[in-house]
Design a protein around this motif. Structure first.
Motif, short mmCIF file in Angstrom:
data_model
loop_
_atom_site.label_atom_id
_atom_site.label_comp_id
_atom_site.label_asym_id
_atom_site.label_seq_id
_atom_site.Cartn_x
_atom_site.Cartn_y
_atom_site.Cartn_z
N ASN A 129 0.82 -1.22 0.00
CA ASN A 129 0.00 0.00 0.00
C ASN A 129 0.85 1.27 0.00
N LEU A 130 2.05 1.19 0.53
CA LEU A 130 2.96 2.33 0.58
C LEU A 130 4.05 2.24 -0.48
N LYS A 131 4.05 1.15 -1.23
CA LYS A 131 5.07 0.91 -2.26
C LYS A 131 6.48 0.95 -1.66
N GLY A 132 6.63 0.23 -0.53
CA GLY A 132 7.92 0.19 0.13
C GLY A 132 8.18 -1.15 0.79
N THR A 133 9.45 -1.39 1.10
CA THR A 133 9.87 -2.63 1.75
C THR A 133 10.95 -2.32 2.78
N ILE A 134 10.85 -3.01 3.91
CA ILE A 134 11.94 -3.00 4.89
C ILE A 134 12.73 -4.29 4.64
N PHE A 135 13.99 -4.13 4.32
CA PHE A 135 14.88 -5.27 4.05
C PHE A 135 15.73 -5.54 5.29
N LEU A 136 15.66 -6.77 5.80
CA LEU A 136 16.49 -7.18 6.93
C LEU A 136 17.51 -8.19 6.42
N SER A 165 17.04 -1.82 6.32
CA SER A 165 16.93 -0.57 5.58
C SER A 165 15.57 -0.48 4.91
N LEU A 166 15.11 0.73 4.72
CA LEU A 166 13.81 1.01 4.12
C LEU A 166 14.02 1.55 2.72
N TYR A 167 13.30 0.98 1.75
CA TYR A 167 13.34 1.46 0.37
C TYR A 167 11.92 1.56 -0.17
N PHE A 168 11.71 2.56 -1.01
CA PHE A 168 10.44 2.73 -1.70
C PHE A 168 10.63 2.43 -3.18
N TYR A 169 9.56 1.98 -3.84
CA TYR A 169 9.61 1.67 -5.27
C TYR A 169 9.32 2.92 -6.07
N ALA A 170 10.06 3.96 -5.84
CA ALA A 170 9.86 5.23 -6.53
C ALA A 170 11.17 5.99 -6.54
N LYS A 171 11.27 6.93 -7.47
CA LYS A 171 12.43 7.81 -7.49
C LYS A 171 12.43 8.61 -6.20
N ASN A 224 12.10 11.23 -3.74
CA ASN A 224 11.62 12.60 -3.64
C ASN A 224 11.16 12.77 -2.19
N TYR A 225 12.02 13.35 -1.39
CA TYR A 225 11.83 13.37 0.06
C TYR A 225 10.48 13.95 0.47
N ASP A 226 10.07 15.04 -0.18
CA ASP A 226 8.80 15.66 0.20
C ASP A 226 7.62 14.73 -0.04
N SER A 227 7.67 13.97 -1.11
CA SER A 227 6.54 13.09 -1.46
C SER A 227 6.46 11.86 -0.56
N ILE A 228 7.61 11.28 -0.23
CA ILE A 228 7.59 10.04 0.54
C ILE A 228 7.72 10.26 2.05
N LEU A 229 7.88 11.50 2.48
CA LEU A 229 8.10 11.77 3.90
C LEU A 229 7.02 11.20 4.81
N PRO A 230 5.72 11.37 4.51
CA PRO A 230 4.71 10.79 5.42
C PRO A 230 4.84 9.27 5.56
N ALA A 231 5.04 8.58 4.45
CA ALA A 231 5.20 7.12 4.50
C ALA A 231 6.50 6.75 5.20
N ALA A 232 7.56 7.49 4.95
CA ALA A 232 8.85 7.21 5.59
C ALA A 232 8.76 7.37 7.10
N LYS A 233 8.06 8.40 7.56
CA LYS A 233 7.89 8.61 9.01
C LYS A 233 7.04 7.49 9.62
N TYR A 234 6.01 7.05 8.91
CA TYR A 234 5.17 5.96 9.40
C TYR A 234 5.99 4.68 9.54
N LEU A 235 6.79 4.36 8.53
CA LEU A 235 7.58 3.12 8.56
C LEU A 235 8.79 3.24 9.48
#
Length: 195
Positions: A80-87, A162-168, A170-181
């Motif tokens: 839903n957030l287009k992201g993955t936490i890799f361990l 580490s946390l990665y998103f499936y997008a280029k 862009n800190y402003d755009s992914i900031l809410p999802a990054a803070k949640y994760l």
């Protein structure tokens, strides 16, 4: 020609009368409102040498045996957030140099982001009771990963994430999802139990 001028003049007067009816008011800035569900954490007990808690919002957890005796990769996906936490888990060998190498690799991996990152904030994590010691990195700016960490018991176990998103980036755009994760990553660190 006179009729054309009269019509044009009449048209201009009509526009002025209509447009001057009210004072224009600027519209307020619009902000994207993203809401995520409140985090509910459950323990994950996979066929790996550690357990941890993950958010129920994660859609999938995958495990992959990696090269080495007891080395594993665990991916926690948030479709839903287009992201993955890799361990990445590595067992520490009896010689003391492997822990130093693992820590140096984890720190160097984070420092590679300094070229693009606006800032890297380090937070030490210590839990003597569960023998979990490590570091959390919050990376600001358009870096590929916004959060990274490592934890270890200093004897047998070493885990990086580490946390990665499936997008280029862009800190402003992914900031809410990054803070949640980021909260989920800290929960993983704080709930790690070695087997």
């Amino acid at each position: 020609m006179l009729k054309y001028i009269q019509n044009s003049f009449l048209f201009l007067v009509l526009i002025l009368v209509v447009s001057c009816a009210e004072d224009p008011t600027p519209k307020p800035n619009a902000y994207l409102r993203l809401s995520y569900p409140e985090a509910n954490y459950n323990e994950v007990n996979l066929d790996v040498p550690f357990t941890f808690q993950k958010n129920e919002f994660a859609t999938q957890v995958g495990v992959k045996k990696m090269g080495g005796l007891d080395n594993y990769g665990v991916n926690i996906e948030y479709s839903n957030l287009k992201g993955t936490i890799f361990l990445t888990y590595k067992s520490i060998h009896k010689d003391s140099t492997s822990l130093v190498e693992f820590m140096r690799d984890a720190q160097n991996f984070t420092q590679k982001h300094t070229i693009i990152a606006d800032e890297i904030v380090e937070q030490v994590y210590l839990n003597d009771e569960r023998k979990v010691y490590g570091m959390f990195y919050e990376i600001g700016g358009n870096a590929a990963s916004q959060s990274q960490f490592y934890v270890t018991d200093s004897v047998n176990h070493f885990l990086t994430g580490s946390l990665y998103f499936y997008a280029k980036p862009n800190y402003d755009s992914i900031l809410p999802a990054a803070k949640y994760l980021e909260k989920d990553i800290k929960q993983i660190m704080e709930s790690v139990t070695w087997k």
